[in-house]
Design a protein around this motif. Structure first.
Motif, PDB file in Angstrom:
ATOM      1  N   PHE A 434       0.843  -1.186   0.000  1.00  0.00           N
ATOM      2  CA  PHE A 434       0.000   0.000   0.000  1.00  0.00           C
ATOM      3  C   PHE A 434       0.888   1.249   0.000  1.00  0.00           C
ATOM      4  CE2 PHE A 434      -3.631  -2.198   2.550  1.00  0.00           C
ATOM      5  CZ  PHE A 434      -4.102  -2.772   1.384  1.00  0.00           C
ATOM      6  N   GLU A 435       0.282   2.376  -0.348  1.00  0.00           N
ATOM      7  CA  GLU A 435       0.978   3.661  -0.247  1.00  0.00           C
ATOM      8  C   GLU A 435       0.724   4.273   1.133  1.00  0.00           C
ATOM      9  OE1 GLU A 435       0.259   6.219  -3.529  1.00  0.00           O
ATOM     10  OE2 GLU A 435       1.086   4.806  -4.995  1.00  0.00           O
ATOM     11  N   THR A 436       0.817   3.440   2.145  1.00  0.00           N
ATOM     12  CA  THR A 436       0.750   3.886   3.543  1.00  0.00           C
ATOM     13  C   THR A 436       1.870   3.193   4.292  1.00  0.00           C
ATOM     14  OG1 THR A 436      -0.810   2.110   4.064  1.00  0.00           O
ATOM     15  CG2 THR A 436      -1.734   4.262   3.552  1.00  0.00           C
ATOM     16  N   ASN A 437       2.376   3.843   5.334  1.00  0.00           N
ATOM     17  CA  ASN A 437       3.403   3.172   6.127  1.00  0.00           C
ATOM     18  C   ASN A 437       2.872   2.834   7.514  1.00  0.00           C
ATOM     19  OD1 ASN A 437       4.023   5.275   8.072  1.00  0.00           O
ATOM     20  ND2 ASN A 437       5.174   6.334   6.463  1.00  0.00           N
ATOM     21  N   ILE A 438       3.680   2.153   8.269  1.00  0.00           N
ATOM     22  CA  ILE A 438       3.242   1.538   9.518  1.00  0.00           C
ATOM     23  C   ILE A 438       2.815   2.560  10.562  1.00  0.00           C
ATOM     24  CG2 ILE A 438       5.425   1.437  10.819  1.00  0.00           C
ATOM     25  CD1 ILE A 438       3.123  -1.573  10.143  1.00  0.00           C
ATOM     26  N   LYS A 439       3.219   3.833  10.396  1.00  0.00           N
ATOM     27  CA  LYS A 439       2.906   4.861  11.386  1.00  0.00           C
ATOM     28  C   LYS A 439       1.556   5.528  11.153  1.00  0.00           C
ATOM     29  CE  LYS A 439       6.941   6.643  10.384  1.00  0.00           C
ATOM     30  NZ  LYS A 439       8.143   7.515  10.304  1.00  0.00           N
ATOM     31  N   GLU A 440       0.896   5.196  10.048  1.00  0.00           N
ATOM     32  CA  GLU A 440      -0.375   5.833   9.717  1.00  0.00           C
ATOM     33  C   GLU A 440      -1.551   5.039  10.280  1.00  0.00           C
ATOM     34  OE1 GLU A 440      -0.616   7.760   5.703  1.00  0.00           O
ATOM     35  OE2 GLU A 440       1.092   6.444   5.296  1.00  0.00           O
ATOM     36  N   VAL A 441      -2.598   5.761  10.657  1.00  0.00           N
ATOM     37  CA  VAL A 441      -3.807   5.110  11.160  1.00  0.00           C
ATOM     38  C   VAL A 441      -4.703   4.813   9.962  1.00  0.00           C
ATOM     39  CG1 VAL A 441      -5.711   5.247  12.819  1.00  0.00           C
ATOM     40  CG2 VAL A 441      -3.536   6.347  13.332  1.00  0.00           C
ATOM     41  N   LYS A 442      -4.229   3.873   9.159  1.00  0.00           N
ATOM     42  CA  LYS A 442      -4.900   3.418   7.947  1.00  0.00           C
ATOM     43  C   LYS A 442      -4.593   1.931   7.793  1.00  0.00           C
ATOM     44  CE  LYS A 442      -4.215   7.820   5.464  1.00  0.00           C
ATOM     45  NZ  LYS A 442      -3.552   8.442   4.284  1.00  0.00           N
ATOM     46  N   PRO A 443      -5.293   1.246   6.903  1.00  0.00           N
ATOM     47  CA  PRO A 443      -4.893  -0.143   6.627  1.00  0.00           C
ATOM     48  C   PRO A 443      -3.450  -0.183   6.124  1.00  0.00           C
ATOM     49  CG  PRO A 443      -7.051   0.315   5.688  1.00  0.00           C
ATOM     50  CD  PRO A 443      -6.499   1.633   6.143  1.00  0.00           C
ATOM     51  N   THR A 444      -2.660  -1.082   6.660  1.00  0.00           N
ATOM     52  CA  THR A 444      -1.285  -1.251   6.199  1.00  0.00           C
ATOM     53  C   THR A 444      -1.135  -2.616   5.550  1.00  0.00           C
ATOM     54  OG1 THR A 444      -0.433  -2.260   8.235  1.00  0.00           O
ATOM     55  CG2 THR A 444      -0.489   0.154   8.150  1.00  0.00           C
ATOM     56  N   SER A 445      -0.230  -2.713   4.604  1.00  0.00           N
ATOM     57  CA  SER A 445       0.025  -3.993   3.924  1.00  0.00           C
ATOM     58  C   SER A 445       1.005  -4.799   4.777  1.00  0.00           C
ATOM     59  CB  SER A 445       0.544  -3.761   2.508  1.00  0.00           C
ATOM     60  OG  SER A 445       1.418  -2.650   2.450  1.00  0.00           O
ATOM     61  N   THR A 446       0.504  -5.307   5.874  1.00  0.00           N
ATOM     62  CA  THR A 446       1.302  -6.039   6.854  1.00  0.00           C
ATOM     63  C   THR A 446       0.524  -7.250   7.338  1.00  0.00           C
ATOM     64  OG1 THR A 446       1.995  -3.848   7.650  1.00  0.00           O
ATOM     65  CG2 THR A 446       2.782  -5.767   8.880  1.00  0.00           C
ATOM     66  N   LEU A 447       1.164  -8.391   7.330  1.00  0.00           N
ATOM     67  CA  LEU A 447       0.559  -9.614   7.848  1.00  0.00           C
ATOM     68  C   LEU A 447       1.177  -9.903   9.208  1.00  0.00           C
ATOM     69  CD1 LEU A 447      -1.484 -11.814   6.939  1.00  0.00           C
ATOM     70  CD2 LEU A 447       0.483 -13.155   6.191  1.00  0.00           C
ATOM     71  N   PHE A 448       0.333  -9.977  10.251  1.00  0.00           N
ATOM     72  CA  PHE A 448       0.827 -10.027  11.627  1.00  0.00           C
ATOM     73  C   PHE A 448       0.636 -11.387  12.284  1.00  0.00           C
ATOM     74  CE2 PHE A 448       0.040  -5.399  11.305  1.00  0.00           C
ATOM     75  CZ  PHE A 448       1.246  -4.924  11.797  1.00  0.00           C
ATOM     76  N   TYR A 449       1.570 -11.673  13.209  1.00  0.00           N
ATOM     77  CA  TYR A 449       1.528 -12.847  14.079  1.00  0.00           C
ATOM     78  C   TYR A 449       1.776 -12.347  15.499  1.00  0.00           C
ATOM     79  CZ  TYR A 449       2.716 -17.525  15.869  1.00  0.00           C
ATOM     80  OH  TYR A 449       2.735 -18.704  16.578  1.00  0.00           O
ATOM     81  N   THR A 580       5.687  -1.530   1.946  1.00  0.00           N
ATOM     82  CA  THR A 580       5.072  -0.215   1.757  1.00  0.00           C
ATOM     83  C   THR A 580       5.652   0.472   0.531  1.00  0.00           C
ATOM     84  OG1 THR A 580       4.663   1.942   2.766  1.00  0.00           O
ATOM     85  CG2 THR A 580       6.752   0.890   3.297  1.00  0.00           C
ATOM     86  N   LYS A 581       4.836   1.341  -0.082  1.00  0.00           N
ATOM     87  CA  LYS A 581       5.297   2.232  -1.146  1.00  0.00           C
ATOM     88  C   LYS A 581       5.372   3.664  -0.624  1.00  0.00           C
ATOM     89  CE  LYS A 581       3.848   1.676  -5.340  1.00  0.00           C
ATOM     90  NZ  LYS A 581       2.937   1.594  -6.528  1.00  0.00           N
TER      91      LYS A 581
END
Length: 588
Positions: A434-449, A580-581
């Motif tokens: 996504f064109e969002t990074n981990i610090k944004e309060v938006k959906p992030t392209s991250t798969l979590f465990y 992220t992009k």
């Protein structure tokens, strides 16, 4: 006649195409917008999570024992119900997606995750929600009067408020939400023998009657099962403040109603969800009270013991009761296991204890002394945790190569569906950033465990060549959007770099402070292995380009920002595969 039949066939075909198109558009909308695929998206070919806590090495299981907690890592606010020989348990999920993990058991020892209750965007909208907002304190109840399961919860996102969903079979999915017309939090449903239904929940005192900070009440409403709505005008406060309002008890919450031997019992958490957390019980002749507190309250707490104690379990409370397979009562509840710095990185976990209800009031067995890591199993039960598809606990190794048809339920997204950014391919897990990074309060392209141990390693193999300085892929250790570590590959000029950044949000106020702890130029002639590891509060981030020897990038760093008591909020640390992009980390 032939012409009419021909036209009917054409109309039928058109209607069928419209129906299929409608179904297709619904599924795409429900999964969220899929970003355009990058020319060479990052591919994660393998993940190995290994937990190795000394606690379990020092306390091996005997044949008739199992470990407590039953669900390690961030599985807080458990609620439980039973139909016949089947037990179902749910937990809070906040802004994680899908929401409300649900587990099944036949014996209260061996648990299988069967999915999530809120697994569609039509049920849960958390796209712009802080990680510790979203879905709080679900209640699950089976109604024998109409053979239906209900899950009720408060959703602090998407304008949902208090909602209920239902199903005839938890294995087959749940309805879209019914929105309930009351305020407050922590709702729970109770179905009486006479067919009547009730909702109990935490709420603020009547306007102008708040006596102190943390003063809350428990309220009850009659519930219309046909309309799935509270009956207006039936609300009543049944507990004001807590067990003894003269002592100014705080945060009476998480209520559950039970009926036993013709009496009604109201069990609640009291004292806040931190160090003074506890469980208390009241009794009445009517579901609407008056309720009399037990003289022996609290019936569960860990608050009275020395701060420095072996195998420390703390913050116990927020419980629910169920009759076990041995006709003995059991209670599930949340508690934490702090590390050596008294920090809570694994979050609030799900524990269980037998409950003695031989007297008038129930009491948790050994719930008022320092808790032990092992329990005796109900008679006739065999411990199969970690085998035959059952959820593991204790020390274990979990390996994921992403080759199975269905992604394991332990993997979650944040603020939106996993399917919006990931795809399982023959080469591994492909993430379209996504064109969002981990610090944004938006959906992030991250798969979590979820982090499930104090001592663990989380290792993945990444195939990736970033195209620009805005591209980054790697791993994250995250407590929230403002408290995390990012460890990944990016580009600067014509060179590839591996970077480690620390993001810290001082008391969740003001701007996030970002600091590049280390960076190094990398030869990307092949895949790279990335590893996050911890021993208690000490975390390390290392990499390997030869598949065998690992190099530590920045020495040892503190896990303080991954702890609930430092970063705030209600979640545990999450370990993620991230792309992220919108990278803003500049290698030094």
């Amino acid at each position: 006649m032939k012409k009419i039949k021909k036209n009917l066939k054409r109309i039928t075909a058109i209607l069928l195409l419209v129906a299929v198109a409608g179904l297709y558009s619904f599924s795409v909308k429900d999964a969220g917008p899929k970003p355009k695929k990058a020319p060479t998206p990052p591919v994660f070919t393998k993940v190995v999570y290994e937990g190795n806590d000394q606690l379990y090495n020092n306390n091996p299981l005997e044949a008739d024992e199992f470990y407590n907690p039953i669900l390690q890592g961030c599985y807080p606010d458990p609620a439980i119900t039973r139909k016949g020989d089947d037990y179902y348990l749910v937990c809070s999920s906040f802004a994680m997606f899908p929401g409300v993990p649900i587990f099944h058991s036949k014996d209260l020892v061996n648990w299988t995750q069967i999915g999530h209750v809120l697994d569609r965007v039509s049920q849960l909208d958390v796209h712009d929600t802080g990680i510790s907002q979203g879905v709080y304190a679900p209640g699950i109840t089976y109604n024998p009067n109409n053979d239906t399961f209900y899950m009720i919860t408060t959703a602090f996102a998407g304008g949902s408020g208090n909602i209920v969903v239902k199903t005839k079979d938890p294995m087959q999915g749940w309805s879209d939400p019914y929105h309930l017309k009351f305020n407050g939090i922590d709702p729970s449903l109770f179905f009486d023998d006479d067919g009547k239904a009730y909702v109990v929940h935490n709420d603020a005192p009547d306007r102008g009657k708040e006596l102190y900070n943390g003063h809350r009440v428990i309220k009850i409403w009659e519930y219309d099962v046909e309309k799935d709505q509270i009956i207006e005008g039936t609300d009543k406060i049944i507990v004001d403040g807590g067990v003894d309002i003269s002592e100014k008890p705080i945060w009476i919450e998480a209520p559950h109603l039970y009926k036993k031997d013709g009496k009604y019992y109201l069990m609640c958490a009291e004292g806040g969800t931190g160090g003074w957390h506890s469980e208390v019980i009241f009794m009445s002749d009517s579901p609407k009270g008056p309720f009399v507190p037990a003289p022996s309250n609290p019936i569960l707490t860990q608050r009275y013991f020395p701060k420095e104690r072996e195998n420390k379990v703390d913050w116990a409370g927020h419980a629910d009761l169920v009759l076990g397979p041995d006709d003995k009562y059991y209670g599930v509840f949340l508690a934490v296991r702090p590390n050596e710095e008294n920090r809570v990185n694994t979050g609030r976990e799900t524990f269980i204890l037998p409950v003695d209800w031989s007297g008038t009031y129930p009491v948790f067995e050994n719930g008022l002394i320092p808790m032990e890591p092992k329990l005796k199993m109900p008679e006739g039960v065999e411990n199969k945790m970690g085998q035959e598809g059952f959820f593991p606990n204790g020390n274990f190794t979990y390996t994921e190569d992403f080759s199975s048809e269905k992604l394991d339920y332990r993997w979650i997204g944040l603020r939106g569906p996993r399917e919006a950014f990931m795809e399982q391919t023959k080469n591994g897990l492909e993430i379209t950033p996504f064109e969002t990074n981990i610090k944004e309060v938006k959906p992030t392209s991250t798969l979590f465990y979820r982090q499930q141990h104090r001592t663990f390693s989380f290792t993945t193999i990444l195939n990736y060549k970033p195209k620009s300085e805005k591209d980054l892929a790697g791993v994250v250790a995250l407590q929230n959007e403002g408290s995390n570590y990012v460890f990944g590959l990016t580009k600067k000029d014509n060179d590839y770099y591996l970077v480690l950044e620390k993001n810290k949000w001082p008391r969740r106020q003001g701007e996030i402070i970002s600091e590049v702890l280390a960076s190094t130029k990398i030869d990307l002639s092949g895949p790279i292995e990335l590893k996050i590891a911890a021993e208690g509060d000490k975390y390390t981030f290392s990499f390997s380009t030869d598949g065998s020897s690992f190099e530590n990038l920045s020495g040892t760093v503190s896990g303080d920002i991954l702890s609930t008591d430092v970063a705030g909020g209600f979640t545990g640390a999450l370990l993620g595969l991230y792309a992220t992009k919108a990278n803003d980390i500049v290698p030094e």
